[in-house]
Write a protein that holds these residues in place. Structure first.
Motif, PDB file in Angstrom:
ATOM      1  N   UNK A  59     -47.434  33.085   3.359  1.00  0.00           N
ATOM      2  CA  UNK A  59     -46.934  33.592   1.832  1.00  0.00           C
ATOM      3  C   UNK A  59     -46.301  32.649   0.503  1.00  0.00           C
ATOM      4  N   UNK A  60     -45.648  31.986   1.471  1.00  0.00           N
ATOM      5  CA  UNK A  60     -45.285  30.564   0.361  1.00  0.00           C
ATOM      6  C   UNK A  60     -46.051  29.412  -0.247  1.00  0.00           C
ATOM      7  N   UNK A  61     -47.759  29.701   0.476  1.00  0.00           N
ATOM      8  CA  UNK A  61     -48.822  28.913  -0.221  1.00  0.00           C
ATOM      9  C   UNK A  61     -48.895  27.414   0.653  1.00  0.00           C
ATOM     10  N   UNK A  62     -48.668  27.285   1.643  1.00  0.00           N
ATOM     11  CA  UNK A  62     -48.094  26.343   2.107  1.00  0.00           C
ATOM     12  C   UNK A  62     -49.015  26.764   3.319  1.00  0.00           C
ATOM     13  N   UNK A  63     -49.818  25.381   3.539  1.00  0.00           N
ATOM     14  CA  UNK A  63     -50.496  24.743   4.997  1.00  0.00           C
ATOM     15  C   UNK A  63     -50.440  23.387   5.198  1.00  0.00           C
ATOM     16  N   UNK A  64     -50.566  23.038   6.509  1.00  0.00           N
ATOM     17  CA  UNK A  64     -50.958  22.013   7.084  1.00  0.00           C
ATOM     18  C   UNK A  64     -52.192  21.471   7.949  1.00  0.00           C
ATOM     19  N   UNK A  65     -52.828  20.765   7.512  1.00  0.00           N
ATOM     20  CA  UNK A  65     -54.017  20.301   8.425  1.00  0.00           C
ATOM     21  C   UNK A  65     -53.869  19.850   9.349  1.00  0.00           C
ATOM     22  N   UNK A  66     -52.912  19.560  10.046  1.00  0.00           N
ATOM     23  CA  UNK A  66     -52.658  19.051  11.580  1.00  0.00           C
ATOM     24  C   UNK A  66     -52.337  19.257  12.068  1.00  0.00           C
ATOM     25  N   UNK A  67     -52.434  21.192  11.827  1.00  0.00           N
ATOM     26  CA  UNK A  67     -51.793  22.048  12.903  1.00  0.00           C
ATOM     27  C   UNK A  67     -53.073  22.268  13.380  1.00  0.00           C
ATOM     28  N   UNK A  95     -55.493  15.138   0.689  1.00  0.00           N
ATOM     29  CA  UNK A  95     -55.031  15.837   2.333  1.00  0.00           C
ATOM     30  C   UNK A  95     -56.422  15.609   3.294  1.00  0.00           C
ATOM     31  N   UNK A  96     -57.100  16.374   2.685  1.00  0.00           N
ATOM     32  CA  UNK A  96     -58.406  15.946   3.837  1.00  0.00           C
ATOM     33  C   UNK A  96     -59.082  15.294   3.909  1.00  0.00           C
ATOM     34  N   UNK A  97     -58.919  13.757   2.585  1.00  0.00           N
ATOM     35  CA  UNK A  97     -59.027  12.414   2.422  1.00  0.00           C
ATOM     36  C   UNK A  97     -58.145  11.830   4.018  1.00  0.00           C
ATOM     37  N   UNK A  98     -56.947  11.667   3.384  1.00  0.00           N
ATOM     38  CA  UNK A  98     -55.741  11.347   4.307  1.00  0.00           C
ATOM     39  C   UNK A  98     -56.217  11.619   5.724  1.00  0.00           C
ATOM     40  N   UNK A  99     -55.786  12.469   5.828  1.00  0.00           N
ATOM     41  CA  UNK A  99     -56.468  12.947   7.437  1.00  0.00           C
ATOM     42  C   UNK A  99     -57.468  12.598   8.425  1.00  0.00           C
ATOM     43  N   UNK A 100     -58.742  12.149   7.621  1.00  0.00           N
ATOM     44  CA  UNK A 100     -60.044  11.981   8.208  1.00  0.00           C
ATOM     45  C   UNK A 100     -60.316  10.532   8.103  1.00  0.00           C
ATOM     46  N   UNK A 101     -59.121   9.694   7.327  1.00  0.00           N
ATOM     47  CA  UNK A 101     -59.308   8.683   7.600  1.00  0.00           C
ATOM     48  C   UNK A 101     -58.190   7.951   8.422  1.00  0.00           C
ATOM     49  N   UNK A 102     -56.991   8.497   8.785  1.00  0.00           N
ATOM     50  CA  UNK A 102     -55.941   8.516   9.786  1.00  0.00           C
ATOM     51  C   UNK A 102     -56.424   8.773  10.979  1.00  0.00           C
ATOM     52  N   UNK A 103     -57.172   9.518  11.522  1.00  0.00           N
ATOM     53  CA  UNK A 103     -57.881  10.141  12.799  1.00  0.00           C
ATOM     54  C   UNK A 103     -58.658   8.551  13.083  1.00  0.00           C
ATOM     55  N   UNK A 104     -59.292   8.695  11.924  1.00  0.00           N
ATOM     56  CA  UNK A 104     -60.525   7.607  12.311  1.00  0.00           C
ATOM     57  C   UNK A 104     -59.778   6.423  13.152  1.00  0.00           C
ATOM     58  N   UNK A 105     -58.568   6.101  12.398  1.00  0.00           N
ATOM     59  CA  UNK A 105     -57.871   4.727  13.342  1.00  0.00           C
ATOM     60  C   UNK A 105     -57.540   5.028  14.015  1.00  0.00           C
ATOM     61  N   UNK A 135     -67.419  16.702  -5.053  1.00  0.00           N
ATOM     62  CA  UNK A 135     -66.529  15.316  -4.597  1.00  0.00           C
ATOM     63  C   UNK A 135     -66.829  14.695  -2.853  1.00  0.00           C
ATOM     64  N   UNK A 136     -66.416  15.948  -2.663  1.00  0.00           N
ATOM     65  CA  UNK A 136     -66.533  16.002  -1.075  1.00  0.00           C
ATOM     66  C   UNK A 136     -67.470  15.102  -0.326  1.00  0.00           C
ATOM     67  N   UNK A 137     -68.653  14.729  -0.706  1.00  0.00           N
ATOM     68  CA  UNK A 137     -69.781  13.880  -0.211  1.00  0.00           C
ATOM     69  C   UNK A 137     -70.025  13.423  -0.874  1.00  0.00           C
ATOM     70  N   UNK A 138     -69.725  13.412  -2.214  1.00  0.00           N
ATOM     71  CA  UNK A 138     -69.725  11.997  -2.608  1.00  0.00           C
ATOM     72  C   UNK A 138     -68.933  10.958  -2.063  1.00  0.00           C
ATOM     73  N   UNK A 139     -66.913  11.507  -2.162  1.00  0.00           N
ATOM     74  CA  UNK A 139     -66.492  10.439  -2.185  1.00  0.00           C
ATOM     75  C   UNK A 139     -65.424  10.350  -0.971  1.00  0.00           C
ATOM     76  N   UNK A 140     -65.744  11.059  -0.343  1.00  0.00           N
ATOM     77  CA  UNK A 140     -64.764  11.105   0.300  1.00  0.00           C
ATOM     78  C   UNK A 140     -65.640  10.673   2.621  1.00  0.00           C
ATOM     79  N   UNK A 141     -64.937   8.705   2.325  1.00  0.00           N
ATOM     80  CA  UNK A 141     -65.563   8.847   3.808  1.00  0.00           C
ATOM     81  C   UNK A 141     -65.855   8.920   4.722  1.00  0.00           C
ATOM     82  N   UNK A 142     -66.476   9.506   5.714  1.00  0.00           N
ATOM     83  CA  UNK A 142     -66.107  10.096   6.608  1.00  0.00           C
ATOM     84  C   UNK A 142     -66.661   9.396   8.096  1.00  0.00           C
TER      85      UNK A 142
END
Length: 260
Positions: A59-67, A95-105, A135-142
């Motif tokens: 309701x507050x517009x909050x979202x946590x990708x780590x959940x 947020x997504x870019x950082x999440x993917x990078x952190x998980x990859x490490x 933008x995701x497919x051009x710039x996000x290093x998966x």
């Protein structure tokens, strides 16, 4: 390595699901896990989150990708949810870019991200990729993570095919019967896929894609999604772990047991 030992060592297969609201994400996950129930949500420390707390955050517009989302009917999966980049703009992308990078490490395979399902709803016949999707497919290093594009709500295009077939002289019954195949054939030769797999326009094309119609129906078939995902995994250990989540799909289990 034996499948039971892999499961014991790694635990669960971890998937990031990307897509805006109403992209059909939850419905697809329920079909994959063979359930109608909503998932249990856990924080990054493994503590279950009260649904009322989650709703208040939404309701507050909050979202946590780590959940972590886990369905009781198939606890072999851990799903992480991203709302898509239109919802949060640049901040959601970062947020997504950082999440993917952190998980990859992560040094342990169980903590890494194993696959990405990018859900794109096909509610319009001439739908082009949004700025956020491009933008995701051009710039996000998966990296080595398998990315599969899910064209959801694909049946929304059947009406267009039906009209085209009627204009070609088909009867109503013939047009209705031929519409799904006609839609798939037209889409396979269309501009969306040409763009998605063009190295000059897309820096990091997905490993594969799948068209998913009628996922809202009780007898919806998600086997093609499971098979495409298994096929997209280059790491044999991850492939075995993924297949182990599909014990009810005997055909798939036997296929990969034989190939090993």
């Amino acid at each position: 390595m034996d499948a039971s030992k892999i499961k014991e060592k790694i635990g669960r297969f971890r998937i990031l699901v990307i897509g805006r609201a109403n992209a059909g994400k939850t419905t697809i996950l329920q079909r994959v896990c063979n359930t109608r129930e909503n998932p249990d949500i856990y924080n990054s420390a493994g503590k279950k989150i009260d649904p009322a707390v989650l709703e208040a955050s939404r309701q507050r517009g909050e979202h946590n990708i780590e959940n972590e989302m886990v369905f009781r009917n198939n606890p072999g999966f851990i799903f992480h949810d991203s709302r898509g980049f239109e919802a949060g703009g640049e901040s959601e992308f970062d947020m997504v870019k950082t999440f993917i990078a952190n998980r990859s490490r992560q040094t342990k395979l169980k903590d890494q991200l194993h696959a990405i399902w990018y859900c794109i709803p096909m509610e319009e016949d001439s739908r082009s990729f949004t700025k956020g999707e491009t933008k995701f497919f051009k710039e996000c290093d998966t990296g080595s993570i398998a990315v599969i594009v899910l064209f959801t709500k694909f049946d929304a295009l059947y009406d267009v095919a039906y009209t085209q077939l009627k204009s070609m002289g088909k009867t109503k019954e013939e047009a209705r019967k031929l519409a799904p195949k006609h839609t798939e054939e037209s889409f396979a030769k269309g501009s969306q896929l040409e763009f998605l797999y063009c190295p000059e326009k897309i820096g990091r094309p997905p490993k594969d894609h799948i068209c998913l119609p009628n996922m809202h129906e009780d007898d919806a078939d998600c086997k093609p999604l499971i098979e495409r995902t298994a096929r997209s995994l280059d790491d044999e250990v991850l492939q075995q772990l993924f297949v182990s989540t599909q014990q009810t799909n005997l055909e798939l289990c036997m296929k990969y047991a034989v190939e090993r």
